[in-house]
Design an enzyme around this catalytic site. Structure first.
Site, mmCIF file in Angstrom:
data_model
loop_
_atom_site.group_PDB
_atom_site.id
_atom_site.type_symbol
_atom_site.label_atom_id
_atom_site.label_comp_id
_atom_site.label_asym_id
_atom_site.label_seq_id
_atom_site.Cartn_x
_atom_site.Cartn_y
_atom_site.Cartn_z
ATOM 1 N N ASP A 125 -104.462 -5.714 -25.705
ATOM 2 C CA ASP A 125 -105.487 -5.449 -26.708
ATOM 3 C C ASP A 125 -106.577 -6.514 -26.570
ATOM 4 O OD1 ASP A 125 -106.625 -4.563 -29.283
ATOM 5 O OD2 ASP A 125 -105.765 -6.411 -30.061
ATOM 6 N N SER A 154 -107.945 -0.890 -25.715
ATOM 7 C CA SER A 154 -108.620 -1.225 -26.960
ATOM 8 C C SER A 154 -109.094 0.015 -27.701
ATOM 9 C CB SER A 154 -109.837 -2.109 -26.644
ATOM 10 O OG SER A 154 -110.591 -2.390 -27.807
ATOM 11 N N LYS A 162 -102.518 4.144 -28.556
ATOM 12 C CA LYS A 162 -102.426 3.274 -27.387
ATOM 13 C C LYS A 162 -101.140 3.499 -26.597
ATOM 14 C CE LYS A 162 -105.389 -0.405 -29.206
ATOM 15 N NZ LYS A 162 -105.486 -1.846 -29.551
ATOM 16 N N ASP A 184 -101.836 -7.323 -31.623
ATOM 17 C CA ASP A 184 -101.786 -8.174 -32.811
ATOM 18 C C ASP A 184 -101.903 -7.423 -34.131
ATOM 19 O OD1 ASP A 184 -104.680 -7.618 -32.390
ATOM 20 O OD2 ASP A 184 -104.923 -9.023 -34.046
ATOM 21 N N ASN A 196 -102.452 -0.958 -35.306
ATOM 22 C CA ASN A 196 -102.712 0.093 -34.325
ATOM 23 C C ASN A 196 -102.176 -0.248 -32.938
ATOM 24 O OD1 ASN A 196 -104.734 -1.909 -33.956
ATOM 25 N ND2 ASN A 196 -106.099 -0.420 -33.009
#
Length: 268
Positions: free
Chosen positions: A10, A44, A194, A217, A220
């Site tokens: 990410d 991302s 993701k 982190d 999502n």
């Protein structure tokens, strides 16, 4: 020790420090992986066009999984996947949010296009400053009729975001609506996340998803972290996630959490 064959990361709160840079130690780790022919893949909720400035600023190339898994390209910019909702569906969502007078600003991501509703809105100006890209002010009608809309991003008043999320989920049960920060909501086609993005990328390079490592982190990122063979949570993740996460937790994004974990895994 298991041999991992790909690494996914990410961006915000993970790859980037709070100063919005990639640390020297992390750059060195990426280079080390690439020398071993292990792909380091940026994944991302940002669009591809909002990821390119990171690569340019830090002078490296890598594959990209953008818009939460909807857009995938290899390290040479070749498009491997482009999924999303129709222009009409996106227009219906925008119309609903406008009629409800939600306290938010929105952005539409379609391929390399980023359209926002009001470029004077402080929330959009902030997002532009973070990703170092200017959006185009307008509506979904700027896109061709057959355009694929990869994602709608809502920049909400944090005090209202949970109610906005609830109202959108009730009105659009066939869409995936997920909170990605205290003020951001991501709206994508059902099943798009993701985790699907890393599965699809692994399939294109011929490896099992279980042979990958993923760093994230926030909320999502959770599906991706559970889908990878080794999901690694950053130390700066919300406490509610850290306390229940069953996998590995590394240092935070300001203390080289990615290279520290890669060393622990014997990858660099």
């Amino acid at each position: 020790m298991r041999t991992y064959k790909a690494v996914f990361s990410d961006i915000d709160g993970t790859l980037l420090t709070s100063e919005h840079i990639v640390s020297t130690a992390t750059i060195e780790a990426i280079v080390s992986l690439q020398k071993k022919n292990i792909p380091f893949v940026i994944i991302s909720s940002r669009s591809a066009s909002c990821i390119y400035p990171i690569l340019k600023k830090h002078h490296f190339q890598c594959p990209i999984v953008a818009c939460g898994g909807a857009w995938i390209e290899d390290m040479n910019g070749r498009i491997l996947s482009n999924e999303g909702m129709s222009r009409q569906t996106a227009a219906t969502v925008i119309e609903f949010m406008t009629e409800k007078d939600f306290d938010l600003a929105w952005g539409i991501y379609s391929g390399k296009n980023w359209i926002t509703n009001d470029r004077t809105d402080a929330r959009i100006l902030h997002e532009e400053s973070v990703v170092e890209v200017e959006s185009v002010e307008g509506t979904v009608t700027l896109l061709p009729d057959d355009a694929v809309v990869n994602k709608i991003l809502c920049m909400c008043n944090p005090a209202c975001i949970l109610q906005i999320e609830e109202d959108l989920k009730e009105a659009f049960p066939t869409l995936s609506i997920v909170k990605s920060s205290s003020y951001l909501l991501e709206i994508m086609p059902a099943g798009m996340n993701k985790a699907k993005g890393i599965r699809k990328f692994c399939e294109t390079i011929g490896i099992a998803t279980e042979d990958s490592v993923a760093f994230g982190d926030n909320y999502n990122d959770l599906e991706m972290l559970h889908a990878a063979g080794c999901g690694v949570l950053m130390g700066n993740a919300p406490a509610a996630i850290r306390e229940t996460f069953p996998g590995k937790v590394t240092l935070d994004n300001n203390h080289d959490g990615i290279p520290v974990a890669l060393k622990d895994l014997g990858m660099i």
